[in-house]
Enzyme design. Sequence first.
Site, mmCIF file in Angstrom:
data_model
loop_
_atom_site.group_PDB
_atom_site.id
_atom_site.type_symbol
_atom_site.label_atom_id
_atom_site.label_comp_id
_atom_site.label_asym_id
_atom_site.label_seq_id
_atom_site.Cartn_x
_atom_site.Cartn_y
_atom_site.Cartn_z
ATOM 1 N N GLU A 1 -31.398 -15.102 52.598
ATOM 2 C CA GLU A 1 -31.274 -16.534 52.917
ATOM 3 C C GLU A 1 -29.841 -17.033 52.775
ATOM 4 O OE1 GLU A 1 -33.470 -20.693 51.613
ATOM 5 O OE2 GLU A 1 -34.555 -18.813 51.569
ATOM 6 N N ASP B 1 -35.696 -16.373 50.195
ATOM 7 C CA ASP B 1 -36.245 -16.800 48.910
ATOM 8 C C ASP B 1 -37.757 -16.624 48.856
ATOM 9 O OD1 ASP B 1 -33.695 -17.471 48.289
ATOM 10 O OD2 ASP B 1 -33.966 -19.635 48.417
ATOM 11 N N TYR C 1 -28.080 -19.367 40.754
ATOM 12 C CA TYR C 1 -28.554 -20.233 41.832
ATOM 13 C C TYR C 1 -29.036 -21.587 41.300
ATOM 14 C CZ TYR C 1 -31.199 -21.653 45.974
ATOM 15 O OH TYR C 1 -31.690 -22.338 47.047
#
Length: 658
Positions: free
Chosen positions: A8, A104, A305
Amino acid sequence: MKSVVLAEKPSVARDIARVLKCNQKKNGYMENDKYIVTWALGHLVTNADPEQYDAKFKQWDLNMLPIIPERMKTVVIGKTRKQFNTVKAQIERQDVNEIIIATDAGREGELVARLIIEKCKGNKPMKRLWISSVTDKAILDGFKHLKPAQAYQGLYEAAMARSEADWIVGINATRALTTKYDAQLSTGRVQTPTLQMVKIRQDAVQKFQPKTYYSIELISRSDKFKWQSGNQIFDESKVDGLLKDIQGKQAIVQDVVSKEKKRYPGKLYDLTSLQQDAYKRFKYSAKETLNAMQSLYETHKYVTYPRTDSNYLTTDMESSLKERVASLGATPYKEQVVKLLKTQIKGASHFVNNAKVSDHHAIVPTEIRANLETLGAREKNIYLLIAERFLSNLMEPHIYKEETITVQIGKEIFTLKTETTVKAGFKALYEQSSLERYNAYRKGETLSSVSLKKTTGETQPPAYLNEGTLLKAMENPASIFNIDKESTSTLKSAGGIGTVATRADIIEKLYNLNAIENNNGNIKVTNKGRQLLELAPDALKSPELTADWEHKLTRIEKNKYGRKQFMHEMIDFTKEIIAEIKSSDEKFKHDNLTSTECPTCGKFMLEKKTRNGKMLVCQDPTCGTKKNVQRKTNARCPECKKKLTLHGKGPKAMYSCV
């Protein structure tokens, strides 16, 4: 033959490519003799705009609504078309016989990949990499246990249903309100309930009537004991009578209870809790915190993240804890870092739990040693917040002695609670150690030199929502709305309204729409926001709509409910709310109309407040012309050092100080 691995984000693709030893770096992908690793940039494909179905929809016309396409279309996003073409070219290569979806692990990640693949030729077999963290071990284990993509078909169906339903409801409702009332009146499933929450709290504050209550305070040896009256007493004569009755009587220590207690640190940060603390500590908006996080993650690579809703790490990350601690050696927490590195650093159940990690683990520092001098002030503050919370979870709990002294005069009871630190534990990170000193009391002793006095107070209204508490309310709408138990349970499972990734943008959109304003930290609904809520259909104002959707989308994921059935319901729902808007006799009144004519279309312009000042915008939403009137700048007044305001632009621009 080769497999295309579609991640992603570029950072995740780089991690996967390194583990798979894809050392040939190309423009937009990396490869070796077995794998080609490429990436999306978030969504590369999205739902088509109405005018992409038919040119007539360029014109916003109430009579054309609702717009219900026979078949929903998707289009490549223009600004990232180059990367889409790169991904497409790799998938369609003759030497590729398989696609591995590595986006994800969640509903939106599935949608990102499937929309891209649908626009590629070849209909090649697909597998799914499903991992919650991107450590080397997690990636290697994930590739050993790839699953057929068909196993996630329900997840894709649910993601498409959510995306298409939001388009059909949002596009039609926004166009209907805007054209009906000739004003920019955007609405949506998440945006409008968020606005309603601000209004509910604001109304509660404004309707609140303070009441005076009375109490009795006992003072002995400079310690203030609290009267245990049960409830607040609003009858002054009752307190006066009690005070008169006990005045002069003996004060006897009935009990002294001492307990050793432990206090544990807060959970590791997810994005929402980080945004809340950043607002409390530094008054940063949700968007400012997210932007700083993106920079720390993408540019500096100092944190993991950011767009996560988890407060836990996975077991495969335990081996990296020592390196992550070592990376904080150049921060103000160096003393605690050195102490920790001399111990055996290991995970514990209060912050390591595979079952509580969904798409991404909690936000923690990476193994890269941070150089704080390379960071801006906002980035530095956010990084230190994350470092502090991470280290606190690895340190021992705060141990303290709590002592409760109970004193009786006549029939009335008074108590005093004290806390004395036994072991600082994690609190050594942010509290100066001090020796607390309290007076000693013995059970059974009669206190001398006791004074009693009547005290008064006023009941306090609820606080206005601020950037931190509004985020919390979006996470738990039942704290504001009166909704049924089933909806509350569904929303709790879904994580509230909006997602950690979109909430900051929703709040920002309400500011830009001039539906809310920030008044010294308090978020309030503007007159336009109130009118928007009066004009919007009731069904769009409640989080119960999201609860209903989530319940059905979860069933779609499990293949227990049909996507087509859900979409038929959404189309019927859209037709109902559009009919409701069309038949309304309500009026919208601009309260910010100016005498300045729009240079594009000639209509009068509206004065609009922004975060940093004021601007003029054309009252016609289809025109979109904007002009800056004034804005705050970073330039400082030479006299008082406050930020200057810039009026106008060009050679006639002028600065002024508040």
